[in-house]
Enzyme design. Structure first.
Site, PDB file in Angstrom:
ATOM      1  N   LYS A 185       6.864 -13.221  -3.149  1.00  0.00           N
ATOM      2  CA  LYS A 185       7.964 -13.983  -3.733  1.00  0.00           C
ATOM      3  C   LYS A 185       8.032 -15.391  -3.150  1.00  0.00           C
ATOM      4  O   LYS A 185       8.363 -16.353  -3.857  1.00  0.00           O
ATOM      5  CB  LYS A 185       9.270 -13.236  -3.507  1.00  0.00           C
ATOM      6  CG  LYS A 185       9.316 -11.902  -4.246  1.00  0.00           C
ATOM      7  CD  LYS A 185      10.503 -11.051  -3.843  1.00  0.00           C
ATOM      8  CE  LYS A 185      10.532  -9.737  -4.609  1.00  0.00           C
ATOM      9  NZ  LYS A 185      11.657  -8.856  -4.194  1.00  0.00           N
ATOM     10  N   ASP A 245       6.049  -7.868   0.248  1.00  0.00           N
ATOM     11  CA  ASP A 245       6.818  -8.111  -0.971  1.00  0.00           C
ATOM     12  C   ASP A 245       7.489  -9.480  -0.912  1.00  0.00           C
ATOM     13  O   ASP A 245       7.419 -10.276  -1.855  1.00  0.00           O
ATOM     14  CB  ASP A 245       7.861  -7.009  -1.142  1.00  0.00           C
ATOM     15  CG  ASP A 245       8.801  -7.260  -2.307  1.00  0.00           C
ATOM     16  OD1 ASP A 245       8.414  -6.941  -3.453  1.00  0.00           O
ATOM     17  OD2 ASP A 245       9.921  -7.770  -2.087  1.00  0.00           O
TER      18      ASP A 245
END
Length: 426
Positions: free
Chosen positions: A204, A200
Site C-alpha cells: 500500500k 501488506d
C-alpha cells in the site's frame, strides 16, 4: 434510450459478494449516478457449485474468465494474488475494457506496466479499494491535490495490526495473546505474515507513493519492518512517555527523491493518528498549500471495501459514456527511490546496561561521537546490578543512527539492546 454496460465480476468472496449485492439491490441508484444501467453479466469463481447467496444468480456463475471478460464493458477483479489476476486484467485492458481492482500486491509489483497498457487502449485501471478500504485517499491524491505539491503521506493502512497494537496499548496484553484474539475474530489469515511482518502495508505504501508523487514505485523499494518484535514492555514505556505505537506506512519526497518505509512507530498521543483505534485505518497527508489533511474510516470488511469498488465502477462507467478514459498518469522521468539510510528520523532505544557510575556518560559520548543528539534519557533500576536505559534522540539520518546503535552495542557496559523504534511527530 438507456445504455447498458455489462460488468464482469472476477471473484465472489467477502468483497465480491457485497459488490454483487450493491449492483443488484441499488441498480436504479447506480444508473442515476453513472448514466448507464450496470448489468452484472458474469461472476467468475473457482468453485461453481458453491452457494453464492441470493444476490448472485446461479446462471451468471462461471469458471470461464476469458469469456466473461470478452463479453464485458467493465471488469471488477477481486481474486487477489499475481496470477491469474494479472493475465485477466491485461486481457481486459487490451480489449479496451476498464478495470476496477483491489489487488494491492499485483499493483505494487506491476502497476506502471498496467497503467501504460490501460492508457494505450483507452481504458482505465482504478484501485481505490487497494489501499485503505472505504477511505477515499487515492482519488484525492490524484485529483483533488493535483494542483498542489504533496510532500509526505503517513498512515495506518493495515487494520489487523492496528487492532493488535491498540489492544496491547489499552489492555497491556502481550503480542501473542492479542494475535490469537485477532485470529479468532477473523482479522488475521491462517498465515498472518503479510499483516504482522508489514508486507501488506508495504504494498500500500508503494501505491500511495505512486499516486502522491506521480512516479511508479514497487514494493521492493519500500523498507519494511513488522510488529513481531514489539513487546508489552515497549507499549508500557510508550504509555509512560504519553506515546502510542502504530505500524505506519510513511512516504515522503525531497529534492533527491522519494523515501518509502513501513515500521512500528512511536507517536504522541496528541497526534491525530494516535486516536485511530481497533481495525480502523487513517491516512495523514501533508501538502505545500493545503497543509495537513487526514482521511479516516473502516480499512477492511466486505461492505466498506465494496463501497470503494463501486465508487470506482461508477466513475469508470461515466468516463466510458463520455468517451474520455482517465488513465493513471506518471511522470515522464521516473523519480528516484532513496535508500532508507537517507531517512531523517528520530530513534527510541531500550538498552540493558550495567548499573554503575560512568555508564551514562560513556553511552552519551558514543552518541556525540556519531553526531547524534540525545533528546531524553531515563534509567529504570533492575536487580543484580543491572538497569534499563531508554533513550530518545533528536532527528538525524538513519545512517548515523544505525551506526550509533551498532557502536553502543559494542560497549562492555551494555548487555543488550532490547528495542529500537522510530519516532514521528513532536
Amino acid at each position: 434510450m438507456t445504455i447498458t454496460l455489462k460488468v464482469a465480476l472476477l471473484g465472489a468472496g467477502t468483497v465480491g459478494a457485497e459488490v454483487a449485492r450493491i449492483l443488484t439491490q441499488d441498480a436504479a441508484q447506480l444508473q442515476a449516478r453513472s448514466g448507464a444501467a450496470l448489468e452484472l453479466s458474469a461472476v467468475v469463481v473457482r468453485d461453481t457449485a458453491a452457494d453464492r447467496g441470493p444476490h448472485i444468480p446461479r446462471e451468471l456463475v462461471s469458471s470461464d474468465a476469458e469469456a466473461a471478460i470478452d463479453g464485458a464493458d467493465l471488469v471488477i477483479e477481486l481474486m487477489g494474488g499475481l496470477e491469474p489476476a494479472s493475465t485477466y486484467i491485461r486481457r481486459a485492458l487490451s480489449r479496451g475494457a476498464s478495470v476496477v481492482t483491489g489487488n494491492k500486491a499485483l499493483l505494487a509489483e506491476q502497476g506502471p506496466e498496467l497503467f501504460a497498457l490501460a492508457a494505450e487502449n483507452g481504458a482505465e485501471l482504478s484501485f481505490e479499494a487497494a489501499v485503505a478500504g472505504a477511505i477515499p485517499i487515492l482519488r484525492p491524491l490524484a485529483e483533488s491535490l493535483a494542483g498542489d505539491t504533496v510532500t509526505k503521506v503517513m498512515g495506518i493502512v493495515n487494520g489487523s495490526t492496528n487492532f493488535i497494537l491498540d489492544k496491547m496499548d489499552r489492555e497491556g496484553a502481550d503480542l501473542e495473546a492479542v494475535m490469537a484474539e485477532a485470529s479468532a475474530l477473523g482479522y488475521l489469515e491462517a498465515d498472518p505474515s503479510a499483516d504482522v511482518e508489514g508486507h501488506d502495508a508495504a504494498a500500500k505504501a508503494a501505491l500511495l507513493a505512486t499516486l502522491a508523487f506521480g512516479s511508479g514505485f514497487s514494493i521492493d523499494q519500500v523498507h519494511t519492518e513488522g510488529i513481531t518484535a514489539v513487546t508489552a514492555a515497549d507499549v508500557e514505556a510508550a504509555r509512560a512517555a504519553d506515546q502510542v505505537i502504530k505500524l505506519l506506512a510513511v512516504v515522503e519526497r525531497s529534492e533527491a527523491g522519494v523515501l518509502m518505509r513501513v515500521h512500528p512507530t512511536l507517536i504522541s498521543r496528541e497526534h491525530p493518528l494516535a486516536a485511530v483505534h481497533g481495525a480502523f485505518n487513517a491516512v495523514f497527508v501533508e501538502a505545500q498549500n493545503a497543509g495537513e489533511l487526514m482521511f479516516y474510516g473502516p480499512g477492511a470488511g466486505g461492505a466498506p471495501t465494496a463501497s470503494a469498488v463501486m465508487g470506482d465502477l461508477v466513475m469508470a462507467a461515466r468516463h466510458r459514456l463520455a468517451g474520455s478514459a482517465e488513465p493513471t498518469r506518471l511522470a515522464a522521468e521516473p523519480i528516484a527511490a532513496l535508500p532508507v539510510q537517507d531517512a531523517i528520523t528520530r530513534y527510541a532505544l531500550a538498552l540493558d546496561v550495567a548499573d554503575a557510575p560512568g555508564v551514562l556518560a560513556r553511552i552519551a559520548q558514543v552518541f556525540a561521537d556519531h553526531g547524534v543528539s540525545i533528546e531524553a534519557m531515563r534509567q529504570n533500576g533492575h536487580l543484580d546490578g543491572a538497569a534499563e536505559l531508554r533513550i530518545i534522540t533528536h532527528a538525524g539520518t538513519q545512517r548515523a543512527l544505525d551506526a550509533t546503535v551498532a557502536a553502543v552495542n559494542k560497549l562492555d557496559v551494555v548487555t543488550g539492546i532490547t528495542s529500537v523504534m522510530r519516532v514521528e511527530g513532536n
